[in-house]
Design a protein around this motif. Sequence first.
Motif, PDB file in Angstrom:
ATOM      1  N   SER A 259     -31.171 -62.037  -7.703  1.00  0.00           N
ATOM      2  CA  SER A 259     -32.229 -61.746  -6.734  1.00  0.00           C
ATOM      3  C   SER A 259     -32.900 -60.410  -7.034  1.00  0.00           C
ATOM      4  CB  SER A 259     -31.654 -61.752  -5.313  1.00  0.00           C
ATOM      5  OG  SER A 259     -30.612 -60.796  -5.180  1.00  0.00           O
ATOM      6  N   ALA A 260     -32.112 -59.426  -7.474  1.00  0.00           N
ATOM      7  CA  ALA A 260     -32.694 -58.135  -7.855  1.00  0.00           C
ATOM      8  C   ALA A 260     -33.634 -58.297  -9.042  1.00  0.00           C
ATOM      9  CB  ALA A 260     -31.595 -57.129  -8.176  1.00  0.00           C
ATOM     10  N   ALA A 261     -33.201 -59.068 -10.046  1.00  0.00           N
ATOM     11  CA  ALA A 261     -34.052 -59.299 -11.220  1.00  0.00           C
ATOM     12  C   ALA A 261     -35.326 -60.044 -10.842  1.00  0.00           C
ATOM     13  CB  ALA A 261     -33.273 -60.076 -12.283  1.00  0.00           C
ATOM     14  N   CYS A 262     -35.209 -60.992  -9.898  1.00  0.00           N
ATOM     15  CA  CYS A 262     -36.378 -61.749  -9.441  1.00  0.00           C
ATOM     16  C   CYS A 262     -37.403 -60.821  -8.788  1.00  0.00           C
ATOM     17  CB  CYS A 262     -35.936 -62.837  -8.467  1.00  0.00           C
ATOM     18  SG  CYS A 262     -37.283 -63.877  -7.858  1.00  0.00           S
ATOM     19  N   LEU A 263     -36.924 -59.900  -7.985  1.00  0.00           N
ATOM     20  CA  LEU A 263     -37.823 -58.969  -7.294  1.00  0.00           C
ATOM     21  C   LEU A 263     -38.366 -57.894  -8.235  1.00  0.00           C
ATOM     22  CD1 LEU A 263     -35.745 -58.552  -4.013  1.00  0.00           C
ATOM     23  CD2 LEU A 263     -37.934 -59.750  -4.248  1.00  0.00           C
ATOM     24  N   GLU A 264     -37.663 -57.648  -9.342  1.00  0.00           N
ATOM     25  CA  GLU A 264     -38.137 -56.643 -10.288  1.00  0.00           C
ATOM     26  C   GLU A 264     -39.431 -57.065 -10.985  1.00  0.00           C
ATOM     27  OE1 GLU A 264     -35.060 -55.719 -13.042  1.00  0.00           O
ATOM     28  OE2 GLU A 264     -33.681 -55.024 -11.478  1.00  0.00           O
ATOM     29  N   ILE A 265     -39.630 -58.360 -11.171  1.00  0.00           N
ATOM     30  CA  ILE A 265     -40.825 -58.836 -11.880  1.00  0.00           C
ATOM     31  C   ILE A 265     -42.101 -58.449 -11.139  1.00  0.00           C
ATOM     32  CG2 ILE A 265     -42.034 -60.870 -12.750  1.00  0.00           C
ATOM     33  CD1 ILE A 265     -39.329 -62.184 -13.206  1.00  0.00           C
ATOM     34  N   PRO A 266     -42.260 -58.824  -9.852  1.00  0.00           N
ATOM     35  CA  PRO A 266     -43.470 -58.357  -9.152  1.00  0.00           C
ATOM     36  C   PRO A 266     -43.518 -56.849  -8.980  1.00  0.00           C
ATOM     37  CG  PRO A 266     -41.968 -59.437  -7.614  1.00  0.00           C
ATOM     38  CD  PRO A 266     -41.447 -59.691  -8.987  1.00  0.00           C
ATOM     39  N   THR A 267     -42.333 -56.210  -8.864  1.00  0.00           N
ATOM     40  CA  THR A 267     -42.308 -54.755  -8.734  1.00  0.00           C
ATOM     41  C   THR A 267     -42.909 -54.082  -9.959  1.00  0.00           C
ATOM     42  OG1 THR A 267     -40.335 -54.816  -7.326  1.00  0.00           O
ATOM     43  CG2 THR A 267     -40.830 -52.737  -8.420  1.00  0.00           C
ATOM     44  N   MET A 268     -42.538 -54.534 -11.157  1.00  0.00           N
ATOM     45  CA  MET A 268     -43.080 -53.963 -12.387  1.00  0.00           C
ATOM     46  C   MET A 268     -44.584 -54.191 -12.491  1.00  0.00           C
ATOM     47  SD  MET A 268     -40.214 -54.547 -15.369  1.00  0.00           S
ATOM     48  CE  MET A 268     -39.895 -56.267 -15.018  1.00  0.00           C
ATOM     49  N   LEU A 269     -45.029 -55.398 -12.120  1.00  0.00           N
ATOM     50  CA  LEU A 269     -46.457 -55.702 -12.193  1.00  0.00           C
ATOM     51  C   LEU A 269     -47.254 -54.863 -11.198  1.00  0.00           C
ATOM     52  CD1 LEU A 269     -46.285 -59.595 -12.550  1.00  0.00           C
ATOM     53  CD2 LEU A 269     -46.663 -57.903 -14.356  1.00  0.00           C
ATOM     54  N   ILE A 270     -46.733 -54.735  -9.974  1.00  0.00           N
ATOM     55  CA  ILE A 270     -47.422 -53.937  -8.956  1.00  0.00           C
ATOM     56  C   ILE A 270     -47.441 -52.459  -9.350  1.00  0.00           C
ATOM     57  CG2 ILE A 270     -47.332 -53.156  -6.551  1.00  0.00           C
ATOM     58  CD1 ILE A 270     -46.175 -55.909  -5.840  1.00  0.00           C
ATOM     59  N   LEU A 307     -26.261 -57.433   1.860  1.00  0.00           N
ATOM     60  CA  LEU A 307     -26.207 -57.083   0.446  1.00  0.00           C
ATOM     61  C   LEU A 307     -27.388 -57.704  -0.306  1.00  0.00           C
ATOM     62  CD1 LEU A 307     -22.389 -57.424  -0.305  1.00  0.00           C
ATOM     63  CD2 LEU A 307     -23.731 -55.317  -0.326  1.00  0.00           C
ATOM     64  N   ILE A 308     -27.717 -58.923   0.042  1.00  0.00           N
ATOM     65  CA  ILE A 308     -28.861 -59.578  -0.592  1.00  0.00           C
ATOM     66  C   ILE A 308     -30.166 -58.893  -0.188  1.00  0.00           C
ATOM     67  CG2 ILE A 308     -30.175 -61.731  -0.723  1.00  0.00           C
ATOM     68  CD1 ILE A 308     -27.537 -63.238  -0.403  1.00  0.00           C
ATOM     69  N   ALA A 309     -30.291 -58.553   1.098  1.00  0.00           N
ATOM     70  CA  ALA A 309     -31.509 -57.889   1.582  1.00  0.00           C
ATOM     71  C   ALA A 309     -31.720 -56.542   0.898  1.00  0.00           C
ATOM     72  CB  ALA A 309     -31.442 -57.717   3.093  1.00  0.00           C
ATOM     73  N   LEU A 310     -30.630 -55.836   0.595  1.00  0.00           N
ATOM     74  CA  LEU A 310     -30.733 -54.523  -0.041  1.00  0.00           C
ATOM     75  C   LEU A 310     -31.269 -54.595  -1.468  1.00  0.00           C
ATOM     76  CD1 LEU A 310     -27.472 -52.671   1.107  1.00  0.00           C
ATOM     77  CD2 LEU A 310     -29.832 -52.159   1.769  1.00  0.00           C
ATOM     78  N   GLN A 311     -31.268 -55.796  -2.049  1.00  0.00           N
ATOM     79  CA  GLN A 311     -31.725 -55.920  -3.430  1.00  0.00           C
ATOM     80  C   GLN A 311     -33.204 -55.597  -3.582  1.00  0.00           C
ATOM     81  OE1 GLN A 311     -29.418 -56.159  -5.803  1.00  0.00           O
ATOM     82  NE2 GLN A 311     -28.095 -56.114  -3.984  1.00  0.00           N
ATOM     83  N   LEU A 312     -33.955 -55.615  -2.486  1.00  0.00           N
ATOM     84  CA  LEU A 312     -35.356 -55.204  -2.555  1.00  0.00           C
ATOM     85  C   LEU A 312     -35.458 -53.738  -2.954  1.00  0.00           C
ATOM     86  CD1 LEU A 312     -38.368 -55.648  -2.165  1.00  0.00           C
ATOM     87  CD2 LEU A 312     -38.055 -55.182   0.283  1.00  0.00           C
ATOM     88  N   LEU A 313     -34.612 -52.894  -2.343  1.00  0.00           N
ATOM     89  CA  LEU A 313     -34.589 -51.481  -2.710  1.00  0.00           C
ATOM     90  C   LEU A 313     -34.102 -51.294  -4.142  1.00  0.00           C
ATOM     91  CD1 LEU A 313     -33.093 -50.008   0.590  1.00  0.00           C
ATOM     92  CD2 LEU A 313     -35.430 -49.703  -0.240  1.00  0.00           C
ATOM     93  N   ASN A 314     -33.108 -52.082  -4.540  1.00  0.00           N
ATOM     94  CA  ASN A 314     -32.597 -52.011  -5.906  1.00  0.00           C
ATOM     95  C   ASN A 314     -33.682 -52.398  -6.901  1.00  0.00           C
ATOM     96  OD1 ASN A 314     -30.752 -51.647  -7.980  1.00  0.00           O
ATOM     97  ND2 ASN A 314     -29.864 -53.683  -7.763  1.00  0.00           N
ATOM     98  N   ALA A 315     -34.478 -53.420  -6.552  1.00  0.00           N
ATOM     99  CA  ALA A 315     -35.554 -53.868  -7.434  1.00  0.00           C
ATOM    100  C   ALA A 315     -36.640 -52.805  -7.569  1.00  0.00           C
ATOM    101  CB  ALA A 315     -36.151 -55.170  -6.902  1.00  0.00           C
TER     102      ALA A 315
END
Length: 404
Positions: A259-270, A307-315
């Motif tokens: 889930s962290a890796a999934c959120l990292e993709i839009p994070t990098m683009l943004i 723990l899953i919700a926190l992955q947004l901050l990790n991403a």
Amino acid sequence: MRISTTSARRLPDMTSTAFLIIAFLTGIAGALQTPTLSLFLTSQVHVSPFMVGIFFTGSAVIGIFVSQLLATWSDKRGDRKTLILYCCILGALACVLFAFNRNYFILLFIGVLLSSFGSTANPQMFALAREHSEKTGREAVMFSSILRAQVSLAWVVGPPLAFALSMGFGFTFMYCAAALAFLLCGVMVWMFLPSMPKAHIKTTATLEAPRRNRRDTLMLFIACSLMWAANSIYLINMPLYVVRELGLPEKLAGVLMGSAACLEIPTMLIAGYLAKQLGKRFLMRFAVLAGVIFYSCLLFTTGAAMLIALQLLNAIFIGILAGIGMLYFQDLMPGQAGAATTLFTNSTRAGWILAGSLAGVIAQFWTYHAVFYAALVMVIGSVLCIWKVKNVDKPAESMPAAAV
């Protein structure tokens, strides 16, 4: 003439597609092994947390020497296709060794050496993609970004798949699956990637010290090393913490990483889009603050949903670091793109060395939960360093369309 023109237009498309598939396969091969490695060493090889940390540290040190050796060789020879093919084969052999061997020292010295060659296939593929883009007149920066997104996509799928395979069918099956990914990658390299043996790339800046902004570059290097170390501690410690201290299902660790890796993709683009408006220093500061909040909350979170919700901050923490960090180094070291890129890459490896040592010692003598305190201290240290790095964006605004 029409047929030759059509085939000439199709060839770059086929080659680009092959690059994308290879980026995904090399990412999958790594994403199948790294997330479950600490669990594999404790449950299958039956070693202590301290020895697990030593394994990760040794892996990082050996990886530095192998990658530097291969980088020097490939820059002189120029033809990276053959090197990538051999790396895929050696990576597959490493997976086979991990699948059927349970001797700690054989895995540490032989397995890690083979794995270091296998992991080098990915950066060499990026280097070959850039050479091919420059030779064919394609947009190198955008194509490289798409390739990085493929690797991130592999890390969305890889960790959950790794835990599903290892828990459902065993580690032997999982490592055989990783070996198959390397072999498929090797076939794609052999059949579709271009061979450019006569390419000559001047890389005298690779080992060159910064000519300008030395203090700022040093502060940024320390900050990035500490940020990568915190993330590496998380990757090493999280599977064991989830299973042994929280008593949660093993597959949850894979879900967290995926889930962290999934959120990292839009994070990098943004982040890439906002870099021109907000500046790289602002984004890096925002990333480390997100890291402080993430690791602070991690110390008091025990439920799966939180723990899953926190992955947004990790991403946000890792996505901005991975997407903006290298560009920040390049801006601080104008005219030294090769040295700047290598410095950023070495910050990742320095982070793994530091993380492996600390994670093993702290988990051995205290608890897996206590390891996250060390990660929090590292991120706070990176905050102090980032705040001392100069802003490189304002001077560039006066320049017309400065290229990255």
